[in-house]
Design an enzyme around this catalytic site. Structure first.
Site, PDB file in Angstrom:
ATOM      1  N   HIS A   1      18.717 -10.333   6.957  1.00 49.17           N
ATOM      2  CA  HIS A   1      17.924 -10.866   5.641  1.00 49.17           C
ATOM      3  C   HIS A   1      19.413 -10.730   4.674  1.00 49.17           C
ATOM      4  O   HIS A   1      19.795  -9.571   4.683  1.00 49.17           O
ATOM      5  CB  HIS A   1      16.937  -9.856   5.282  1.00 49.17           C
ATOM      6  CG  HIS A   1      15.744 -10.260   6.128  1.00 49.17           C
ATOM      7  ND1 HIS A   1      14.718 -11.266   5.752  1.00 49.17           N
ATOM      8  CD2 HIS A   1      15.317  -9.594   7.232  1.00 49.17           C
ATOM      9  CE1 HIS A   1      13.908 -11.128   6.628  1.00 49.17           C
ATOM     10  NE2 HIS A   1      14.129 -10.222   7.551  1.00 49.17           N
TER      11      HIS A   1
ATOM     12  N   GLU B   1       5.658  -7.007  14.613  1.00 51.33           N
ATOM     13  CA  GLU B   1       6.370  -5.614  14.015  1.00 51.33           C
ATOM     14  C   GLU B   1       5.153  -4.792  13.467  1.00 51.33           C
ATOM     15  O   GLU B   1       4.944  -3.673  14.115  1.00 51.33           O
ATOM     16  CB  GLU B   1       7.103  -6.033  13.037  1.00 51.33           C
ATOM     17  CG  GLU B   1       8.076  -4.807  12.428  1.00 51.33           C
ATOM     18  CD  GLU B   1       8.934  -5.085  11.302  1.00 51.33           C
ATOM     19  OE1 GLU B   1       9.732  -4.486  10.924  1.00 51.33           O
ATOM     20  OE2 GLU B   1       8.616  -6.350  10.677  1.00 51.33           O
TER      21      GLU B   1
ATOM     22  N   HIS C   1      19.492 -11.907  13.282  1.00 52.57           N
ATOM     23  CA  HIS C   1      18.197 -11.781  12.386  1.00 52.57           C
ATOM     24  C   HIS C   1      18.824 -10.729  11.236  1.00 52.57           C
ATOM     25  O   HIS C   1      18.817  -9.484  11.502  1.00 52.57           O
ATOM     26  CB  HIS C   1      17.041 -10.978  13.237  1.00 52.57           C
ATOM     27  CG  HIS C   1      15.772 -10.413  12.541  1.00 52.57           C
ATOM     28  ND1 HIS C   1      14.447 -11.167  12.915  1.00 52.57           N
ATOM     29  CD2 HIS C   1      15.744  -9.757  11.444  1.00 52.57           C
ATOM     30  CE1 HIS C   1      13.620 -10.845  11.990  1.00 52.57           C
ATOM     31  NE2 HIS C   1      14.202  -9.808  11.309  1.00 52.57           N
TER      32      HIS C   1
ATOM     33  N   HIS D   1       8.553 -14.062  12.045  1.00 53.93           N
ATOM     34  CA  HIS D   1       8.322 -12.444  12.175  1.00 53.93           C
ATOM     35  C   HIS D   1       6.901 -12.457  12.519  1.00 53.93           C
ATOM     36  O   HIS D   1       6.046 -12.749  12.263  1.00 53.93           O
ATOM     37  CB  HIS D   1       8.447 -11.672  10.912  1.00 53.93           C
ATOM     38  CG  HIS D   1       9.845 -11.608  10.247  1.00 53.93           C
ATOM     39  ND1 HIS D   1      10.819 -12.664  10.079  1.00 53.93           N
ATOM     40  CD2 HIS D   1      10.499 -10.441   9.870  1.00 53.93           C
ATOM     41  CE1 HIS D   1      12.096 -12.019   9.519  1.00 53.93           C
ATOM     42  NE2 HIS D   1      11.914 -10.859   9.599  1.00 53.93           N
TER      43      HIS D   1
ATOM     44  N   ASP E   1      18.802  -6.599  11.038  1.00 51.31           N
ATOM     45  CA  ASP E   1      17.680  -6.674  10.089  1.00 51.31           C
ATOM     46  C   ASP E   1      17.986  -6.637   8.289  1.00 51.31           C
ATOM     47  O   ASP E   1      18.403  -7.591   7.879  1.00 51.31           O
ATOM     48  CB  ASP E   1      16.332  -5.932  10.419  1.00 51.31           C
ATOM     49  CG  ASP E   1      14.989  -6.136   9.902  1.00 51.31           C
ATOM     50  OD1 ASP E   1      14.841  -7.475   9.307  1.00 51.31           O
ATOM     51  OD2 ASP E   1      13.945  -5.459   9.732  1.00 51.31           O
ATOM     52  N   ASP E   2      17.985  -5.297   8.247  1.00 53.65           N
ATOM     53  CA  ASP E   2      18.502  -4.980   6.469  1.00 53.65           C
ATOM     54  C   ASP E   2      19.120  -3.678   6.603  1.00 53.65           C
ATOM     55  O   ASP E   2      18.809  -2.495   6.380  1.00 53.65           O
ATOM     56  CB  ASP E   2      17.114  -4.854   5.659  1.00 53.65           C
ATOM     57  CG  ASP E   2      16.195  -5.732   5.948  1.00 53.65           C
ATOM     58  OD1 ASP E   2      16.290  -6.814   5.099  1.00 53.65           O
ATOM     59  OD2 ASP E   2      15.090  -5.660   6.579  1.00 53.65           O
TER      60      ASP E   2
END
Length: 325
Positions: free
Chosen positions: A12, A193, A10, A190, A271-272
């Protein structure tokens, strides 16, 4: 254990862009995005929705296939430095060519070339998951799904959806997911969350996905947790992201430990990462301290990730061999 070989499911691509890389690109292009950085030069935002604004502003300087090739090289160098051997990254034709199939192919070619160079140099394998942006709406998602279906294969291996979970319902995007499924792509979404447990149920029922991005709010419905464990649904958990965005106050109170104890298949991702001041090594280190997890737990998590990866079986076998102690 922070040096164990790792699999990340996962990530981005734009969200993994180092701030210095984005600042440098903005300077080259004479674009002023100074307002998205703090005094230390890090990304600056106030909450999840402001994070989306900053993310899209940072992405706005990525304007050509060559920009994406350079981004891919920078991101994979950082991942490899954190012992990641395989990564699946979310890619959006929204950002790569404005959902035009011809332009999307050009971006994809540039990204793949950079990924091939990184694999030859650092031994890290990258695969792509095409992802419409939820708050851009279902019509644009259909155009994205067409781009995904036309480029599905050994490198574009999955289809998902990201963006603002409060925009629309999963069922609004069922057509796009059906098209991706028919093209042979594996599916994730997604959910759980910013939407509660019901958003996880909706994604599983209406989009028929096999993995859930985040999914942590499922912990608020223990019957759902048991269903996830029984069905073997894999959660792409990003603890550092959840904590940085204020979903949970600290690492000890993050629900990944409860999911693991209740038999849910969990994986660990960033994630980021620069937005959340984390790396894969940092995630492992903090989880180890919070839950007293040892090498054995992390090896099992990576085995789960290898089994859940959307790659072909030859690639999976190669990864499993590299994960052996």
């Amino acid at each position: 254990m922070t040096h164990l070989p790792k699999i990340e499911l996962h990530l981005h691509l734009e969200g993994a862009a180092p701030p210095a890389f984005i600042r440098g690109l903005a300077k080259e292009k004479h674009v002023d995005i100074s307002g998205i950085f703090d005094e230390r030069g890090d990304y600056s935002y106030t909450d999840f929705w402001d994070f989306l604004r900053v993310y899209e502003a940072a992405t706005s300087v990525l304007q050509t296939p060559e920009d994406y090739a350079r981004l891919t090289a920078a991101v994979l160098a950082e991942s490899a430095a954190n012992d990641v051997i395989y990564c699946e990254t979310f890619l959006s034709p929204d950002f790569c060519g404005g959902r035009d199939l011809g332009a999307w192919r050009e971006y994809l070619h540039a990204i793949r070339e950079a990924a091939d160079r990184a694999e030859a140099q650092d031994g890290i394998t990258l695969r792509g998951i095409v992802t419409p942006i939820r708050h851009f709406g279902p019509d644009k998602a259909r155009e994205v799904a067409l781009c995904a279906a036309e480029t599905a294969g050994d490198w574009i291996v999955g289809f998902g959806i990201g963006g603002d979970e409060k925009a629309g319902k999963p069922k609004d995007f069922a057509w796009s997911f059906d098209m991706a499924r028919e093209a042979g792509l594996r599916l994730t979404a997604h959910a759980g969350e910013w939407g509660g447990p019901e958003s996880v149920r909706d994604a599983l029922r209406d989009l028929r996905v096999e993995r859930i991005g985040h999914g942590v709010r499922a912990i608020e419905d223990l019957a759902l947790v048991d269903e996830l464990a029984e069905a073997g649904v894999v959660l792409e958990v990003c603890p550092g992201s959840n904590i940085a965005l204020g979903l949970y106050p600290d690492w000890r109170r993050h629900p990944i430990g409860q999911f693991h104890d209740r038999g849910v298949k969990v994986t660990v991702s960033t994630d980021d990462p620069p937005f959340f001041h984390t790396t894969m090594r940092n995630e492992y280190d903090r989880l180890s301290k919070a839950f007293d997890w040892d090498d054995g737990v992390f090896r099992a998590i990576n085995a789960t990730a290898a089994g859940a990866a959307f790659c072909d079986e030859a690639t999976r076998a190669r990864l499993q061999k590299r994960l052996e102690p």
